[in-house]
Write a protein that holds these residues in place. Structure first.
Motif, PDB file in Angstrom:
ATOM      1  N   GLU A 167       0.827  -1.201   0.000  1.00  0.00           N
ATOM      2  CA  GLU A 167       0.000   0.000   0.000  1.00  0.00           C
ATOM      3  C   GLU A 167       0.867   1.259   0.000  1.00  0.00           C
ATOM      4  O   GLU A 167       2.055   1.223   0.336  1.00  0.00           O
ATOM      5  CB  GLU A 167      -0.910  -0.007   1.229  1.00  0.00           C
ATOM      6  CG  GLU A 167      -1.906  -1.138   1.243  1.00  0.00           C
ATOM      7  CD  GLU A 167      -2.720  -1.175   2.529  1.00  0.00           C
ATOM      8  OE1 GLU A 167      -2.597  -0.226   3.339  1.00  0.00           O
ATOM      9  OE2 GLU A 167      -3.452  -2.155   2.733  1.00  0.00           O
ATOM     10  N   ARG A 310      -0.778  -1.776   9.877  1.00  0.00           N
ATOM     11  CA  ARG A 310      -1.799  -2.376  10.751  1.00  0.00           C
ATOM     12  C   ARG A 310      -1.562  -3.875  10.944  1.00  0.00           C
ATOM     13  O   ARG A 310      -2.091  -4.479  11.869  1.00  0.00           O
ATOM     14  CB  ARG A 310      -3.194  -2.142  10.173  1.00  0.00           C
ATOM     15  CG  ARG A 310      -3.442  -2.836   8.849  1.00  0.00           C
ATOM     16  CD  ARG A 310      -4.831  -2.528   8.305  1.00  0.00           C
ATOM     17  NE  ARG A 310      -4.997  -3.117   6.982  1.00  0.00           N
ATOM     18  CZ  ARG A 310      -4.562  -2.551   5.865  1.00  0.00           C
ATOM     19  NH1 ARG A 310      -3.949  -1.381   5.923  1.00  0.00           N
ATOM     20  NH2 ARG A 310      -4.751  -3.143   4.701  1.00  0.00           N
ATOM     21  N   HIS A 350      -5.530   2.295  13.025  1.00  0.00           N
ATOM     22  CA  HIS A 350      -5.358   1.366  11.910  1.00  0.00           C
ATOM     23  C   HIS A 350      -4.391   1.871  10.833  1.00  0.00           C
ATOM     24  O   HIS A 350      -4.080   1.150   9.895  1.00  0.00           O
ATOM     25  CB  HIS A 350      -6.711   1.029  11.277  1.00  0.00           C
ATOM     26  CG  HIS A 350      -7.464   2.224  10.764  1.00  0.00           C
ATOM     27  ND1 HIS A 350      -8.082   3.121  11.604  1.00  0.00           N
ATOM     28  CD2 HIS A 350      -7.712   2.666   9.513  1.00  0.00           C
ATOM     29  CE1 HIS A 350      -8.680   4.057  10.881  1.00  0.00           C
ATOM     30  NE2 HIS A 350      -8.462   3.814   9.618  1.00  0.00           N
ATOM     31  N   PRO A 352      -4.134   4.054   7.992  1.00  0.00           N
ATOM     32  CA  PRO A 352      -4.368   3.910   6.541  1.00  0.00           C
ATOM     33  C   PRO A 352      -3.226   4.474   5.699  1.00  0.00           C
ATOM     34  O   PRO A 352      -2.997   4.030   4.574  1.00  0.00           O
ATOM     35  CB  PRO A 352      -5.676   4.695   6.319  1.00  0.00           C
ATOM     36  CG  PRO A 352      -5.769   5.628   7.477  1.00  0.00           C
ATOM     37  CD  PRO A 352      -5.155   4.897   8.635  1.00  0.00           C
ATOM     38  N   ASN A 354      -0.087   4.309   6.644  1.00  0.00           N
ATOM     39  CA  ASN A 354       1.074   3.476   6.944  1.00  0.00           C
ATOM     40  C   ASN A 354       2.233   4.277   7.549  1.00  0.00           C
ATOM     41  O   ASN A 354       2.001   5.216   8.286  1.00  0.00           O
ATOM     42  CB  ASN A 354       1.479   2.708   5.686  1.00  0.00           C
ATOM     43  CG  ASN A 354       0.434   1.670   5.310  1.00  0.00           C
ATOM     44  OD1 ASN A 354       0.218   0.718   6.045  1.00  0.00           O
ATOM     45  ND2 ASN A 354      -0.236   1.869   4.179  1.00  0.00           N
ATOM     46  N   GLU A 432     -10.497   4.645   4.389  1.00  0.00           N
ATOM     47  CA  GLU A 432      -9.678   4.953   5.563  1.00  0.00           C
ATOM     48  C   GLU A 432     -10.003   3.998   6.715  1.00  0.00           C
ATOM     49  O   GLU A 432      -9.102   3.540   7.430  1.00  0.00           O
ATOM     50  CB  GLU A 432      -9.904   6.402   5.994  1.00  0.00           C
ATOM     51  CG  GLU A 432      -9.319   7.421   5.027  1.00  0.00           C
ATOM     52  CD  GLU A 432      -9.644   8.849   5.425  1.00  0.00           C
ATOM     53  OE1 GLU A 432     -10.426   9.014   6.397  1.00  0.00           O
ATOM     54  OE2 GLU A 432      -9.124   9.778   4.777  1.00  0.00           O
ATOM     55  N   ARG A 433     -11.280   3.711   6.910  1.00  0.00           N
ATOM     56  CA  ARG A 433     -11.680   2.803   7.991  1.00  0.00           C
ATOM     57  C   ARG A 433     -11.137   1.394   7.752  1.00  0.00           C
ATOM     58  O   ARG A 433     -10.781   0.691   8.693  1.00  0.00           O
ATOM     59  CB  ARG A 433     -13.210   2.773   8.116  1.00  0.00           C
ATOM     60  CG  ARG A 433     -13.843   4.112   8.485  1.00  0.00           C
ATOM     61  CD  ARG A 433     -15.356   3.991   8.603  1.00  0.00           C
ATOM     62  NE  ARG A 433     -15.723   3.227   9.794  1.00  0.00           N
ATOM     63  CZ  ARG A 433     -15.839   3.741  11.013  1.00  0.00           C
ATOM     64  NH1 ARG A 433     -15.597   5.021  11.218  1.00  0.00           N
ATOM     65  NH2 ARG A 433     -16.179   2.982  12.040  1.00  0.00           N
ATOM     66  N   GLY A 435      -8.456   0.767   5.978  1.00  0.00           N
ATOM     67  CA  GLY A 435      -6.998   0.792   5.847  1.00  0.00           C
ATOM     68  C   GLY A 435      -6.529   0.450   4.453  1.00  0.00           C
ATOM     69  O   GLY A 435      -5.456  -0.134   4.267  1.00  0.00           O
ATOM     70  N   VAL A 436      -7.331   0.793   3.426  1.00  0.00           N
ATOM     71  CA  VAL A 436      -6.943   0.573   2.035  1.00  0.00           C
ATOM     72  C   VAL A 436      -7.050   1.902   1.306  1.00  0.00           C
ATOM     73  O   VAL A 436      -7.577   2.881   1.826  1.00  0.00           O
ATOM     74  CB  VAL A 436      -7.835  -0.489   1.351  1.00  0.00           C
ATOM     75  CG1 VAL A 436      -7.714  -1.826   2.056  1.00  0.00           C
ATOM     76  CG2 VAL A 436      -9.296  -0.040   1.282  1.00  0.00           C
ATOM     77  N   THR A 437      -6.556   1.953   0.076  1.00  0.00           N
ATOM     78  CA  THR A 437      -6.662   3.176  -0.705  1.00  0.00           C
ATOM     79  C   THR A 437      -8.036   3.268  -1.347  1.00  0.00           C
ATOM     80  O   THR A 437      -8.706   2.252  -1.578  1.00  0.00           O
ATOM     81  CB  THR A 437      -5.594   3.220  -1.811  1.00  0.00           C
ATOM     82  OG1 THR A 437      -5.816   2.129  -2.720  1.00  0.00           O
ATOM     83  CG2 THR A 437      -4.191   3.098  -1.209  1.00  0.00           C
TER      84      THR A 437
END
Length: 455
Positions: A167, A310, A350, A352, A354, A432-433, A435-437
């Motif tokens: 990510e 995460r 979490h 997002p 990183n 965002e919740r 944790g991905v783009t």
């Protein structure tokens, strides 16, 4: 004061040189044969070496010193008029030579130049070490990162093409630099290009260079990044954004080691190690026709997945402490401690963004927070994210009535749908919740058949 070794079996010449150099303030030792010269050369700043000596001659000493990182520069002592041996010695790695009989001014000049060169080489090595430390990635006790580090150390010397997967913000360029620094090309350039920044002719020109008049605004010829990275490593970040036309040229570069500048028909040879990175699912990009399958398999000779933060909960605090120390030092401040409440908050968030997001938060704390850093010093969005973590269903009985593939698809659809519900249908907040783009979530929504009315 420099440490100088003189190797000459002529006692009188050795004594003259020794006394002269000691008079200049150097620590000087005189030996009578090549074996002793080789033994004492370790740790020496300069070696004055006669060619004709017992036990081991000067050429044998030069050959033994070749390739040693700690080898001092060598000034060869030759007989007057014996230029053939002087030239041979220079080809074997000698820095310079002096011919017998010699005068004091010549000795001082040649020795001073050799020691200055030695000092510059030492400075370069120090700067390279500092640069290497700057780009080291810090890892805590997480076993996945330990395995990743082991993979990097094993793959780096091979010269193989590497594809880094992870990510945004996970540190792909840091890993690419580590591959370069542990490779046989470490002394040569590391050149990085973000393929998402430039488009079309500008990206093609950035990579391969162009001739004058190749396109509007090309008022002079320009070398590309492939040429700039000659002998070293070319790192292409966001390789998934590369246009198909440029993909074809990159494929040729990998297969044939050849390329042409934009607007030129003159073929040039490429000598680079290629490392690429992406946060995209290239398999999906192949399916939708935006990425070449043949290039994909050329790029992933070795593929390395960099886990998101995460998935590395035990690494968060060691990274946070290292980053706040780094930023505080750069700001000329005493690094503050992290309170227990802050440590707990950092671990429960979490991340997002990183490691990049963690670095930004620690830079803010280094600049604005007191000692220790308290929970109120953290950004509001981090506090909200830490107190309301995304709920993930882990035990849904209905799923177990399905087959494996259908169960996995149903679980993914449930997780994405719930995240969208909690975000009010806003994909960026849902991403965002989770944790991905956002682009990745958008592809998931499409792949899983989640309609607008579902969210």
């Amino acid at each position: 004061m420099s440490r100088i070794v003189i190797a000459d079996d002529d006692v009188n010449i050795g004594r003259i040189l020794r006394d002269r150099l000691r008079g200049l303030g150097h620590d000087v030792e005189h030996v009578l044969d090549g074996v002793e010269a080789l033994r004492l050369s370790e740790g020496a700043d300069l070696l004055l070496l006669d060619i004709e000596m017992p036990r081991m001659d000067g050429f044998a000493v030069l050959e033994s010193l070749q390739g040693l990182a700690s080898a001092p520069p060598v000034i060869v002592i030759t007989a007057h008029g014996d230029m053939g041996k002087a030239v041979r010695a220079m080809r074997a790695g000698a820095y310079d030579f002096i011919a017998k009989p010699f005068d004091a001014a010549t000795i001082e000049l040649v020795v001073r130049r050799a020691l200055e060169t030695r000092g510059l080489q030492s400075q370069v090595r120090t700067l390279r070490k500092e640069l290497g430390r700057k780009h080291l990635w810090v890892r805590g006790p997480d076993p996945g990162m330990a395995r990743l580090a082991d993979t990097v150390e094993r793959v780096a010397p091979s010269g193989a093409t590497v594809l880094l997967l992870g990510e945004t913000g996970t540190g792909k360029e840091v890993i690419a630099r580590a591959l370069h620094q542990h490779s046989q090309r470490a002394e040569q350039p590391f050149v990085a290009v973000n393929c998402a920044v430039l488009k079309g002719e500008l990206l093609e020109s950035e990579l391969f260079g162009h001739e004058k008049g190749a396109f509007t605004g090309a008022d002079r010829a320009r070398a590309g990044r492939v040429e700039s990275a000659r002998g070293g490593t070319l790192f292409l970040d966001e390789i998934g954004e590369l246009p198909l036309l440029v993909q074809a040229k990159l494929l040729r570069l990998l297969q044939e080691k050849e390329y042409e500048r934009l607007g030129s028909d003159r073929t040039q040879r490429a000598d680079i190690r290629l490392v690429t990175a992406t946060h995209r699912d290239l398999s999906a990009a192949i399916q939708d026709g935006s990425f070449r399958e043949d290039l994909y398999y050329r790029l992933k000779v070795i593929s390395i997945r960099i886990p998101p933060l995460r998935e590395r909960k035990d690494d968060i605090l060691p990274l946070a402490e290292w980053l706040i120390d780094k930023h505080a030092t750069e700001l000329a401040r005493v690094p503050p401690r992290l309170s227990p409440e802050v440590q707990q908050t950092l671990r429960s968030y979490h991340w997002p963004g990183n490691v990049r997001e963690l670095s930004n938060v620690m830079e803010r704390c280094a600049l604005l927070a007191g000692d220790p850093v308290e929970r109120g010093d953290l950004p509001e969005e981090l506090l909200q994210g830490a107190s309301n973590p995304t709920t993930v269903v882990t035990d849904t009985p209905e799923l177990f009535a399905l087959g494996y593939n259908d169960a996995v698809t149903a679980a993914r659809r449930l997780i994405v749908t719930r995240a969208l519900d909690q975000a009010g249908g806003h994909q960026t907040r849902a991403a965002e919740r989770l944790g991905v783009t956002q682009p990745y979530l958008s592809r998931l929504v499409k792949q899983l058949g989640i309609r607008r009315e579902d969210n």
